[in-house]
Design an enzyme around this catalytic site. Structure first.
Site, PDB file in Angstrom:
ATOM      1  CE  LYS A 254     -18.382 -23.431   4.919  1.00  0.00           C
ATOM      2  NZ  LYS A 254     -18.624 -23.133   3.397  1.00  0.00           N
TER       3      LYS A 254
ATOM      4  CG  ASP B  77     -18.070 -20.252   1.109  1.00  0.00           C
ATOM      5  OD1 ASP B  77     -18.232 -20.120   1.886  1.00  0.00           O
ATOM      6  OD2 ASP B  77     -17.129 -19.481  -0.052  1.00  0.00           O
ATOM      7  CB  ALA B  78     -23.131 -17.929   1.561  1.00  0.00           C
ATOM      8  CE1 TYR B  79     -22.955 -13.957   4.155  1.00  0.00           C
ATOM      9  CE2 TYR B  79     -22.794 -16.274   5.267  1.00  0.00           C
ATOM     10  CZ  TYR B  79     -23.702 -15.317   5.328  1.00  0.00           C
ATOM     11  OH  TYR B  79     -23.935 -15.573   5.686  1.00  0.00           O
TER      12      TYR B  79
ATOM     13  NE  ARG C 279     -15.280 -13.531   5.209  1.00  0.00           N
ATOM     14  CZ  ARG C 279     -16.352 -14.389   4.985  1.00  0.00           C
ATOM     15  NH1 ARG C 279     -17.014 -13.993   5.803  1.00  0.00           N
ATOM     16  NH2 ARG C 279     -16.165 -15.913   3.483  1.00  0.00           N
TER      17      ARG C 279
ATOM     18  CG  ASN D 128     -13.721 -18.438   1.493  1.00  0.00           C
ATOM     19  OD1 ASN D 128     -13.351 -17.461   1.350  1.00  0.00           O
ATOM     20  ND2 ASN D 128     -14.709 -18.475   1.413  1.00  0.00           N
TER      21      ASN D 128
ATOM     22  CB  THR E 289     -17.923 -18.862  -2.760  1.00  0.00           C
ATOM     23  OG1 THR E 289     -17.030 -19.432  -2.130  1.00  0.00           O
ATOM     24  CG2 THR E 289     -18.075 -19.520  -3.956  1.00  0.00           C
TER      25      THR E 289
ATOM     26  CG  PHE F 204     -11.328 -21.345   5.409  1.00  0.00           C
ATOM     27  CD1 PHE F 204     -12.703 -21.764   6.250  1.00  0.00           C
ATOM     28  CD2 PHE F 204     -10.836 -20.371   5.339  1.00  0.00           C
ATOM     29  CE1 PHE F 204     -13.684 -20.904   6.193  1.00  0.00           C
ATOM     30  CE2 PHE F 204     -12.776 -18.902   5.079  1.00  0.00           C
ATOM     31  CZ  PHE F 204     -13.523 -19.781   5.834  1.00  0.00           C
ATOM     32  CG  ASP F 205     -15.421 -24.071   2.592  1.00  0.00           C
ATOM     33  OD1 ASP F 205     -15.679 -24.778   3.120  1.00  0.00           O
ATOM     34  OD2 ASP F 205     -16.402 -22.714   2.124  1.00  0.00           O
TER      35      ASP F 205
ATOM     36  CB  SER G 248     -15.564 -22.797  -1.517  1.00  0.00           C
ATOM     37  OG  SER G 248     -14.496 -21.804  -0.644  1.00  0.00           O
TER      38      SER G 248
ATOM     39  CB  SER H 223     -23.270 -21.015   4.832  1.00  0.00           C
ATOM     40  OG  SER H 223     -22.952 -19.915   4.337  1.00  0.00           O
ATOM     41  CG  ASN H 224     -18.394 -20.906   7.871  1.00  0.00           C
ATOM     42  OD1 ASN H 224     -18.520 -22.169   8.542  1.00  0.00           O
ATOM     43  ND2 ASN H 224     -17.486 -21.251   8.565  1.00  0.00           N
TER      44      ASN H 224
END
Length: 250
Positions: free
Chosen positions: A148, A9-11, A40, A174, A13, A176-177, A172, A115-116
């Site tokens: 996601k 994941d990007a944001y 966010r 996150n 992570t 949820f992810d 990740s 990523s989203n």
């Protein structure tokens, strides 16, 4: 089957979303932390709303809409140029200190981002940070028009990399992810950047719960709905050990 690819994941992570605070603090002194956290949270909520409603707009649109919402909650305004400059902070996020070192240590594997983020955002983010040099590719959910943790959002990994689900370790921080990736069939490692004990203490010791503490409580914890991670580590630098353990157990 052994792991062939590690997909991040990007944001939150690889990239620290809290680094937008340098921009929000400068733009609106005294409101930086509030704007950073609510922005966010609404950014993510808008991805979920749009996916559930079948009303897809890309992550850049969700990011800008969430910023607009956040400023309105405190009666602040910004002209178009100023607004654009603030929004651009999401294309210039700083990587976590452990990100580059971890990617370099994992060069024996195929490395990617899922990523989203829209393709343009991911291009800017990876190149501006220099992490593009250590990644095979960065994959956006944009082709499937779902964010996601919708199951469709994880399909582009196979489409673009040709990897089966059990050949992927998804990483990740996150909650949820983590749930979505595990439900999809990936093996999952969660980066636990805030321990339960540390969060408990922060909340109990606070006379007033700050926006950043509320963000940790709502967005930086594992979710209690099942589909938990296979591995939990405190740092990206621990991933080689996770992979070694997985290979020995295979």
């Amino acid at each position: 089957m052994s792991i062939k690819g590690i997909v991040f994941d990007a944001y939150g992570t690889l990239y620290d979303v809290q680094t937008v605070s340098a921009v929000t603090d400068k733009a609106f002194p005294g409101f930086g932390d509030y704007i950073t956290q609510v922005w966010r949270m609404k950014q993510l909520e808008y991805t979920w709303l749009r996916t559930m409603m079948g009303d897809y707009q890309d992550f850049w649109a969700c990011t800008r809409d969430a910023l607009s919402y956040t400023l309105k909650t405190i009666g602040l305004t910004a002209d178009q140029k100023h607004f654009d400059e603030i929004a651009e902070a999401y294309n210039n996020l700083k990587p976590y200190p452990d990100a580059k070192e971890a990617l370099m240590a994992l060069q024996g594997y195929r490395l990617a981002i899922l990523s989203n983020g829209s393709p343009g955002m991911l291009d800017a983010l990876t190149r501006n940070s220099g992490l593009d040099k250590h990644l095979e590719t960065w994959i956006s959910v944009d082709p499937v028009k779902a964010f996601k943790p919708d199951m469709r959002a994880y399909e582009p990994v196979h489409a673009q990399m040709g990897l089966a689900r059990d050949e992927v370790l998804f990483v990740s921080s996150n909650g949820f992810d983590v749930c979505g990736a595990k439900r999809f069939g990936f093996r999952v490692a969660r980066i636990e950047r805030v321990t339960p004990k540390a969060l408990n203490k922060e909340i109990r010791d606070a006379s007033v719960i700050s926006p950043s503490t509320m963000f940790k409580a709502t967005r930086m914890r594992i979710e209690d709905i099942g589909h938990g991670p296979d591995h939990v580590v405190a740092s990206l630098k621990e991933l080689p050990t996770v992979l070694e353990t997985m290979e020995n157990a295979a």
